[in-house]
Design an enzyme around this catalytic site. Structure first.
Site, PDB file in Angstrom:
ATOM      1  N   LYS B 123       1.769   4.200  -0.271  1.00 35.19           N
ATOM      2  CA  LYS B 123       2.213   2.731  -0.049  1.00 35.19           C
ATOM      3  C   LYS B 123       3.426   3.179  -0.144  1.00 35.19           C
ATOM      4  O   LYS B 123       4.077   1.531   0.566  1.00 35.19           O
ATOM      5  CB  LYS B 123       1.721   2.290  -1.154  1.00 35.19           C
ATOM      6  CG  LYS B 123       0.724   0.742  -0.267  1.00 35.19           C
ATOM      7  CD  LYS B 123       0.083   0.278  -1.722  1.00 35.19           C
ATOM      8  CE  LYS B 123      -0.885  -1.214  -1.055  1.00 35.19           C
ATOM      9  NZ  LYS B 123      -1.958  -1.165  -2.313  1.00 35.19           N
ATOM     10  N   CYS B 124       4.478   2.751  -1.068  1.00 35.71           N
ATOM     11  CA  CYS B 124       6.013   2.904  -1.887  1.00 35.71           C
ATOM     12  C   CYS B 124       6.625   3.777  -1.265  1.00 35.71           C
ATOM     13  O   CYS B 124       7.802   3.487  -1.082  1.00 35.71           O
ATOM     14  CB  CYS B 124       5.778   3.303  -3.127  1.00 35.71           C
ATOM     15  SG  CYS B 124       5.419   5.110  -3.400  1.00 35.71           S
ATOM     16  N   LEU B 125       6.302   4.422  -0.274  1.00 46.28           N
ATOM     17  CA  LEU B 125       7.085   4.647   0.514  1.00 46.28           C
ATOM     18  C   LEU B 125       7.545   3.417   2.441  1.00 46.28           C
ATOM     19  O   LEU B 125       7.995   4.876   2.841  1.00 46.28           O
ATOM     20  CB  LEU B 125       6.703   6.290   0.938  1.00 46.28           C
ATOM     21  CG  LEU B 125       6.329   7.403  -0.680  1.00 46.28           C
ATOM     22  CD1 LEU B 125       6.187   8.685   0.091  1.00 46.28           C
ATOM     23  CD2 LEU B 125       8.175   7.274  -1.339  1.00 46.28           C
TER      24      LEU B 125
END
Lengths: 135, 125, 118
Positions: B123-125
């Site tokens: 998600k955070c990428l």
């Protein structure tokens, strides 16, 4: 005066790590420093878990963090990617799997990139005054 | 006609399957395969259909590319890395974000990896 | 540019530490932080070329390490003294990581804005 970024990586019951981090935060503020944010990663995400039941006769870490955050307006940020794998669900993640959210309101579910962006902008603007502490 | 069929373990924890051609393939709640080795090109067509994408050869280039990427690195490429690596292999015509966005309108990294039978990129990428 | 040093000290698979370190590295690099990644102590086992995680139903750590340069993380090292201590040979380790001495690690620590240890 220093600004601290606090990084907590162990769970409240299995380790004293979070208690140490909280004591550090309180001491730093008492000495006039600032806590930029507390970030919970790895097993540290369990600090935000409202489903954890306290050991009888002991104060929970959760209630201590909430009180600390209310008194000092310090941001408590919990890594969503680390959380979901460990059963700590933000409202959004809980809705996805039709389950209940168990992240306390006082904690903000954020991406890890959020922590590093703060590091990036702060460190470039006032080099030397920002200190990262890992617990 | 493929069917999506789910089985409940208990009230909060479901098991998800994609059923086609007499096979039952386990997926996560979002339809990504649990075991990427269970994938074949036939299955790609089934997943693509659910994503409302008709696979052209331009789609296949990207799908097979992300699959090869995963076999080498065991990590689904984030969009930035996907575009960069595509450009290295096929040139800037194919390795640009507008091109892959057109092919996979709901997010190239998410949809191409899903059709390729791979896990969703973090998600955070 | 902010310099982050990540030190990965645990063997792969037995705990989530190695995976958590890699995910932190990718997230940091993605927002423009300059990441240096160092394997030390038993963390060197993550670099073994011959590891096979199929049986464990886990994604290969070695393969994921090889993806780091694609995410603009080029400074990847291991501590040479720890290799000797663990009786590993440099030929058995992935060439994605380069050997450094302990004093170089100290210099890297001194030159970083932040250090995370997993």
């Amino acid at each position: 005066m220093k600004k601290f970024l606090i990084f907590v990586t162990r769970s409240p019951f299995d380790s004293l790590n979070g208690q140490t981090a909280l004591s550090f935060c309180k001491a730093a503020i008492a000495l006039g420093h600032e806590i930029e944010q507390v970030f919970f990663y790895q097993q540290g995400v369990q600090h935000a878990n409202v489903d954890i039941q306290p050991t009888s006769g002991e104060k929970t870490m959760l209630s201590q963090w909430v009180a600390f955050s209310e008194q000092t307006k310090t941001s408590l940020n919990v890594c969503v990617t680390a959380s979901i794998k460990r059963g700590v669900l933000s409202v959004e993640d809980a809705t996805d799997i039709q389950s209940h959210s168990n992240v306390h309101d006082a904690f903000n579910p954020v991406g890890m990139a959020d922590y590093f962006s703060v590091l990036n902008t702060r460190a470039s603007s006032d080099v030397g005054s920002l200190v990262c502490m890992q617990f | 006609m493929p069917t999506l069929y789910t089985k409940s373990l208990n009230k909060n924890s479901m098991q998800y399957f994609l059923e086609y051609a007499g096979k039952k393939i386990e997926t996560d709640s979002k339809g990504y395969l649990i075991d990427y080795l269970e994938w074949d090109k036939q299955l790609a067509l089934v997943i693509a259909q659910q994503e409302a994408i008709e696979l052209t050869s331009a789609h296949w280039d990207v799908v097979l590319f992300v699959r090869a990427f995963y076999e080498e690195y065991e990590t689904s490429p984030a969009i930035r890395v996907l575009v960069k690596s595509l450009a290295n292999k096929f040139g800037p015509e194919i390795g640009n974000s507008r091109h892959v966005q057109r092919l996979f309108p709901k997010g190239p990294a998410k949809q191409a990896t899903k059709i390729a039978g791979l896990p969703k990129p973090a998600k955070c990428l | 540019m902010t310099k982050l040093l990540i030190i990965s000290t645990q063997p792969p698979y037995v705990s989530s530490a190695s995976q958590d370190a890699l995910e932190a590295a990718l997230a940091a690099s993605n927002v423009g932080v300059e990441v240096t990644f160092v394997f030390s102590q038993q963390g060197l086992y993550q670099l073994l070329e011959s590891q096979n995680s199929t049986y464990l139903q886990k994604r290969s750590i070695a393969k994921q390490i090889k993806a780091l340069p694609l995410y603009d993380i080029e400074a990847i090292y291991y501590v040479k003294e720890d290799m000797t201590e663990l009786m590993l040979s440099s030929h058995a380790l992935t060439s994605t990581a380069k050997p450094i001495d302990t004093d170089v690690l100290q210099q890297l620590c001194a030159a970083s804005n932040a250090i995370l240890r997993f």
